[in-house]
Design a protein around this motif. Sequence first.
Motif, mmCIF file in Angstrom:
data_model
loop_
_atom_site.group_PDB
_atom_site.id
_atom_site.type_symbol
_atom_site.label_atom_id
_atom_site.label_comp_id
_atom_site.label_asym_id
_atom_site.label_seq_id
_atom_site.Cartn_x
_atom_site.Cartn_y
_atom_site.Cartn_z
ATOM 1 N N LYS A 144 3.698 63.113 45.035
ATOM 2 C CA LYS A 144 4.665 62.062 45.530
ATOM 3 C C LYS A 144 5.665 62.674 46.362
ATOM 4 N N ALA A 145 6.133 63.990 45.736
ATOM 5 C CA ALA A 145 7.015 64.727 46.643
ATOM 6 C C ALA A 145 6.432 65.282 48.168
ATOM 7 N N LEU A 146 5.217 65.558 47.893
ATOM 8 C CA LEU A 146 4.871 66.087 49.084
ATOM 9 C C LEU A 146 4.739 65.160 50.205
ATOM 10 N N ARG A 147 4.312 63.636 49.638
ATOM 11 C CA ARG A 147 4.404 62.497 50.619
ATOM 12 C C ARG A 147 5.675 62.164 51.196
ATOM 13 N N LEU A 148 6.572 62.082 50.245
ATOM 14 C CA LEU A 148 8.042 61.956 50.769
ATOM 15 C C LEU A 148 8.523 63.071 51.934
ATOM 16 N N ILE A 149 8.332 64.092 51.625
ATOM 17 C CA ILE A 149 8.586 65.330 52.614
ATOM 18 C C ILE A 149 7.976 65.221 53.830
ATOM 19 N N GLU A 150 6.605 64.713 53.764
ATOM 20 C CA GLU A 150 5.844 64.599 54.855
ATOM 21 C C GLU A 150 6.229 63.190 55.794
ATOM 22 N N ALA A 151 6.668 62.356 54.993
ATOM 23 C CA ALA A 151 7.039 60.898 55.783
ATOM 24 C C ALA A 151 8.549 60.995 56.423
ATOM 25 N N ASP A 152 9.467 61.977 55.922
ATOM 26 C CA ASP A 152 10.595 62.023 56.337
ATOM 27 C C ASP A 152 10.996 63.348 57.293
ATOM 28 N N ASP A 153 10.997 63.186 58.537
ATOM 29 C CA ASP A 153 11.039 64.460 59.342
ATOM 30 C C ASP A 153 12.435 65.009 59.296
ATOM 31 N N ASP A 199 5.955 77.192 51.451
ATOM 32 C CA ASP A 199 4.842 76.310 51.928
ATOM 33 C C ASP A 199 4.758 75.166 50.951
ATOM 34 N N ILE A 200 4.675 73.963 51.701
ATOM 35 C CA ILE A 200 4.781 72.732 50.934
ATOM 36 C C ILE A 200 3.061 72.458 50.391
ATOM 37 N N ALA A 201 2.194 72.964 51.096
ATOM 38 C CA ALA A 201 0.999 72.787 50.655
ATOM 39 C C ALA A 201 0.772 73.357 49.167
ATOM 40 N N THR A 202 1.503 74.110 48.986
ATOM 41 C CA THR A 202 1.331 74.686 47.326
ATOM 42 C C THR A 202 2.508 74.083 46.378
ATOM 43 N N LEU A 203 3.076 73.113 46.822
ATOM 44 C CA LEU A 203 4.204 72.410 45.972
ATOM 45 C C LEU A 203 3.681 72.073 44.617
ATOM 46 N N THR A 204 4.391 72.491 43.582
ATOM 47 C CA THR A 204 4.234 71.950 42.275
ATOM 48 C C THR A 204 5.312 71.290 41.733
ATOM 49 N N ALA A 205 5.059 70.807 40.506
ATOM 50 C CA ALA A 205 6.010 69.864 39.681
ATOM 51 C C ALA A 205 6.999 70.885 39.491
ATOM 52 N N GLN A 206 6.864 72.208 39.074
ATOM 53 C CA GLN A 206 7.797 73.173 38.563
ATOM 54 C C GLN A 206 8.753 73.423 39.930
ATOM 55 N N ASP A 207 8.381 73.410 40.924
ATOM 56 C CA ASP A 207 8.960 73.326 42.196
ATOM 57 C C ASP A 207 10.070 72.153 42.198
ATOM 58 N N VAL A 208 9.626 70.842 42.174
ATOM 59 C CA VAL A 208 10.260 69.693 42.076
ATOM 60 C C VAL A 208 11.334 69.728 41.055
ATOM 61 N N GLY A 217 15.593 69.761 52.997
ATOM 62 C CA GLY A 217 16.130 70.137 51.893
ATOM 63 C C GLY A 217 15.249 71.354 51.315
ATOM 64 N N GLU A 218 15.610 71.556 49.959
ATOM 65 C CA GLU A 218 14.924 72.706 49.403
ATOM 66 C C GLU A 218 13.474 72.852 49.300
ATOM 67 N N LEU A 219 12.957 71.710 48.980
ATOM 68 C CA LEU A 219 11.395 71.646 48.511
ATOM 69 C C LEU A 219 10.658 71.856 50.181
ATOM 70 N N ARG A 220 11.286 71.552 51.309
ATOM 71 C CA ARG A 220 10.583 71.936 52.649
ATOM 72 C C ARG A 220 10.606 73.554 52.912
ATOM 73 N N CYS A 221 11.631 74.250 52.228
ATOM 74 C CA CYS A 221 11.479 75.669 52.301
ATOM 75 C C CYS A 221 10.400 76.112 51.704
#
Length: 79
Positions: free
Chosen positions: A16-25, A35-44, A29-33
């Motif tokens: 869900k976080a990844l979809r929101l990041i990709e949808a908002d150019d 590699d978002i391809a390896t985003l985990t719940a721990q990162d969120v 924020g911190e989550l875009r810093c």
Amino acid sequence: MGCFEYHASGPGIAAKALRLIEADDSYDGELRCGDIATLTAQDVFAAYDDRDPIAVRVLDEAVIYWGMAVANLVSLFNP
């Protein structure tokens, strides 16, 4: 509405976080810093502690789903 696991599980939170990041150019924020391809719940969760707006949105929604699940279990098992 989707299933509980999709919205409130670890992989679901990350997706869900990844979809929101990709949808908002405009999001920078911190989550875009990193590699978002390896985003985990721990990162969120870590970003939530820093009040990242996408992390806050995703986890606030997950808490709502967890609350509904607990309420359903209480109703199911209430003697």
